[in-house]
Design a protein around this motif. Sequence first.
Motif, PDB file in Angstrom:
ATOM      1  N   ALA A 284       0.807  -1.219   0.000  1.00 16.11           N
ATOM      2  CA  ALA A 284       0.000   0.000   0.000  1.00 16.11           C
ATOM      3  C   ALA A 284       0.841   1.270   0.000  1.00 16.11           C
ATOM      4  O   ALA A 284       0.427   2.296  -0.547  1.00 16.11           O
ATOM      5  CB  ALA A 284      -0.933   0.002   1.220  1.00 16.11           C
ATOM      6  N   HIS A 285       2.062   1.198   0.596  1.00  8.10           N
ATOM      7  CA  HIS A 285       2.810   2.442   0.783  1.00  8.10           C
ATOM      8  C   HIS A 285       4.262   2.414   0.320  1.00  8.10           C
ATOM      9  O   HIS A 285       4.835   3.463   0.034  1.00  8.10           O
ATOM     10  CB  HIS A 285       2.805   2.825   2.278  1.00  8.10           C
ATOM     11  N   VAL A 286       4.872   1.241   0.265  1.00  9.29           N
ATOM     12  CA  VAL A 286       6.324   1.178   0.072  1.00  9.29           C
ATOM     13  C   VAL A 286       6.712   0.709  -1.319  1.00  9.29           C
ATOM     14  O   VAL A 286       7.763   1.103  -1.840  1.00  9.29           O
ATOM     15  CB  VAL A 286       6.963   0.262   1.144  1.00  9.29           C
ATOM     16  N   ARG A 287       5.865  -0.121  -1.938  1.00  4.37           N
ATOM     17  CA  ARG A 287       6.246  -0.746  -3.210  1.00  4.37           C
ATOM     18  C   ARG A 287       6.599   0.297  -4.267  1.00  4.37           C
ATOM     19  O   ARG A 287       7.556   0.127  -5.025  1.00  4.37           O
ATOM     20  CB  ARG A 287       5.115  -1.647  -3.713  1.00  4.37           C
ATOM     21  N   VAL A 288       5.828   1.365  -4.322  1.00  5.59           N
ATOM     22  CA  VAL A 288       6.129   2.460  -5.249  1.00  5.59           C
ATOM     23  C   VAL A 288       6.924   3.520  -4.490  1.00  5.59           C
ATOM     24  O   VAL A 288       6.396   4.135  -3.558  1.00  5.59           O
ATOM     25  CB  VAL A 288       4.847   3.086  -5.822  1.00  5.59           C
ATOM     26  N   PRO A 289       8.212   3.724  -4.811  1.00  6.02           N
ATOM     27  CA  PRO A 289       9.040   4.670  -4.051  1.00  6.02           C
ATOM     28  C   PRO A 289       8.453   6.084  -4.074  1.00  6.02           C
ATOM     29  O   PRO A 289       8.104   6.610  -5.127  1.00  6.02           O
ATOM     30  CB  PRO A 289      10.384   4.622  -4.786  1.00  6.02           C
TER      31      PRO A 289
END
Length: 327
Positions: free
Chosen positions: A25-30
């Motif tokens: 939800a928050h980390v996968r896309v920098p």
Amino acid sequence: MNVSVLVWVVTCAVILGLFVFDFYAHVRVPHEPTFRESAIWSSVYIGLAVVFGLVVWWLWGGEFAGEYFAGYVTEKALSVDNLFVFTVIMGTFAVPRAFQQKLLLIGIVLALVMRAGFIAVGAAAISTFSWVFYLFGIFLVLTAVKLAKEAGHEKEVEEKRDSRIITLVRRLVPTTDDYDGDRFLTKVDGKRVVTPMLLALIAIGFTDVLFALDSIPAIYGLTEQPYIVFTANAFALMGLRQLYFLIGGLLDRLVYLSYGLSLILAFIGVKLVLHALHENTLPFVNGGQHVAVPVISTGMSIGVIGVVLLVTTVASLARTRGQAKLT
């Protein structure tokens, strides 16, 4: 406190699920989280920790719930101290803000895994040797003294420690000084090399081990229940990533936090020694008989921890009020 295998499995599955959700939800896309995002999710994880404490109260009673909340507050305070070190590591390796979330989340998961190992070892030692409380207590008092001496010099201490670790790593494996997105490994001239992201993660992982050595004996001074020790650690670590971005600018103003934490560790160390004396079985101490000493209750522990944290936080903010105006 009777905790079935099913409860352990469900608890671990839920905690793992929360970390997986956090990643996708928050980390996968920098990206660099906004203040609003960090504030909302910090509140969510603190709320989950409180709700879990109420569940403990409902299932096992107020005494164990009190131990959980005391452990959670203590571990959360010690986790904030972790943030100082994380800030130093991020600065040392010049980690771009957009990539810091990934490092923090992986580092937090590693910290929980290592602490789980320490918790298991601690539980086995306590159940077999009651005199272990003497060792835990003395260790915490010595740690408190060391922390107080290093107060105000944390950055220099951490930089020296990281320098030694990374120097060793650079001797063992090929590295590069350039980032390749948020990758840990990349190729330079056809050869696979380690990026600064992985070097920073190694530094965080080594730091997690050192913090676990302090935090696990500390919480065992508040409760002897492995389930409470584990869940208090897990919920204290959850949301630490968001807290890093939420209070990043405030960390430099908490100038007295290390002193407060040293007092808390010393207090818990003394409590452990008193408990060990009360349960004494060592033949060379009072002939192997229990020693009549005061017993520090969970309520008193919560009170002391809360007062120390409140006083050190208020004093820190008052001391650095001018710094806040300048920034």
